[in-house]
Scaffold this active site. Structure first.
Site, PDB file in Angstrom:
ATOM      1  N   LYS A  41       0.940  -1.345   0.027  1.00 35.51           N
ATOM      2  CA  LYS A  41       0.028   0.011  -0.065  1.00 35.51           C
ATOM      3  C   LYS A  41       0.857   1.286   0.012  1.00 35.51           C
ATOM      4  O   LYS A  41       1.635   1.444   0.803  1.00 35.51           O
ATOM      5  CB  LYS A  41      -1.135   0.115   1.063  1.00 35.51           C
ATOM      6  CG  LYS A  41      -2.272  -0.213   1.103  1.00 35.51           C
ATOM      7  CD  LYS A  41      -2.817   0.277   2.075  1.00 35.51           C
ATOM      8  CE  LYS A  41      -3.937  -0.451   2.913  1.00 35.51           C
ATOM      9  NZ  LYS A  41      -4.172   0.170   4.132  1.00 35.51           N
ATOM     10  N   SER A 128      -2.036  14.501   9.707  1.00 35.94           N
ATOM     11  CA  SER A 128      -1.331  14.486   8.692  1.00 35.94           C
ATOM     12  C   SER A 128      -2.190  14.681   7.521  1.00 35.94           C
ATOM     13  O   SER A 128      -1.784  15.096   6.404  1.00 35.94           O
ATOM     14  CB  SER A 128      -0.803  13.042   8.603  1.00 35.94           C
ATOM     15  OG  SER A 128       0.101  12.984   9.749  1.00 35.94           O
TER      16      SER A 128
END
Ligand code: ADP
Length: 159
Positions: A41, A128
């Site tokens: 990923k 984030s």
């Protein structure tokens, strides 16, 4: 010596993460900030870049080590001889998720305890994902991330 692991994606590391890390480093003899990744990923920043930006942001904190790991957090904790997982809490939304995660980790490895630290109010809203959104829309990320991170991202994105 109590070793704590501070696991997370840190994609990228923010001032909120640093706040939790600094407090953790005052409590525990050693804190390993460990970037979790999945080779299948792709994140926003490559794993090596995330690690490098964290290293550049924590040079002034003596008892902190930076590392990366793949797989279960508890297996990494066992390998590193850590007995504590450090996590940050912002809102009640974090709490629901973090409680489940902490109970799951304890069920997998009963020698591990999760310690939660509450972030300072000024960092409460920083994530984030917000930093990534501001960056790709060419906004000012400087108030939200360490200087090393802002310098790198602003250059990399030509802002
Ligand atoms: P994950 O993908 O595991 O949630 P993150 O990098 O998003 O990893 O976050 C790692 C840890 O830091 C989590 O415990 C998260 O709640 C905490 N955290 C994230 N942002 C902040 C912030 N602004 N203040 C305090 N803690 C935070």
């Amino acid at each position: 010596m109590t070793i704590a692991i501070y696991p997370g994606s840190f994609d990228p590391i923010t001032n909120g993460h640093i706040d939790i890390l600094k407090s953790g480093a005052e409590i525990f003899e050693k804190v390993i900030i460990a970037v979790s990744y999945n080779a299948n990923k792709q994140g926003f920043l490559p794993i090596d870049t995330r690690v490098k930006l964290i290293k550049d942001s924590v040079v002034d904190i003596k008892n902190v080590e930076v590392d990366a790991f793949e797989g279960l957090t508890v297996e990494y904790a066992k390998k590193r001889g850590a007995s504590v997982l450090l996590r940050g809490l912002r809102t009640s939304f974090d709490f629901e998720y973090e409680m489940q995660l902490s109970q799951t980790n304890h069920a997998l490895y009963n020698n591990i305890k999760t310690v939660f630290l509450i972030t300072k109010p000024e960092y409460n809203f920083i994530s984030s994902s917000c930093v990534r959104e501001i960056l790709i829309n060419k906004g000012d990320i400087k108030p939200f991330v360490p200087k090393a991170v802002a310098d790198y991202l602003i250059t990399a994105y030509g802002i």
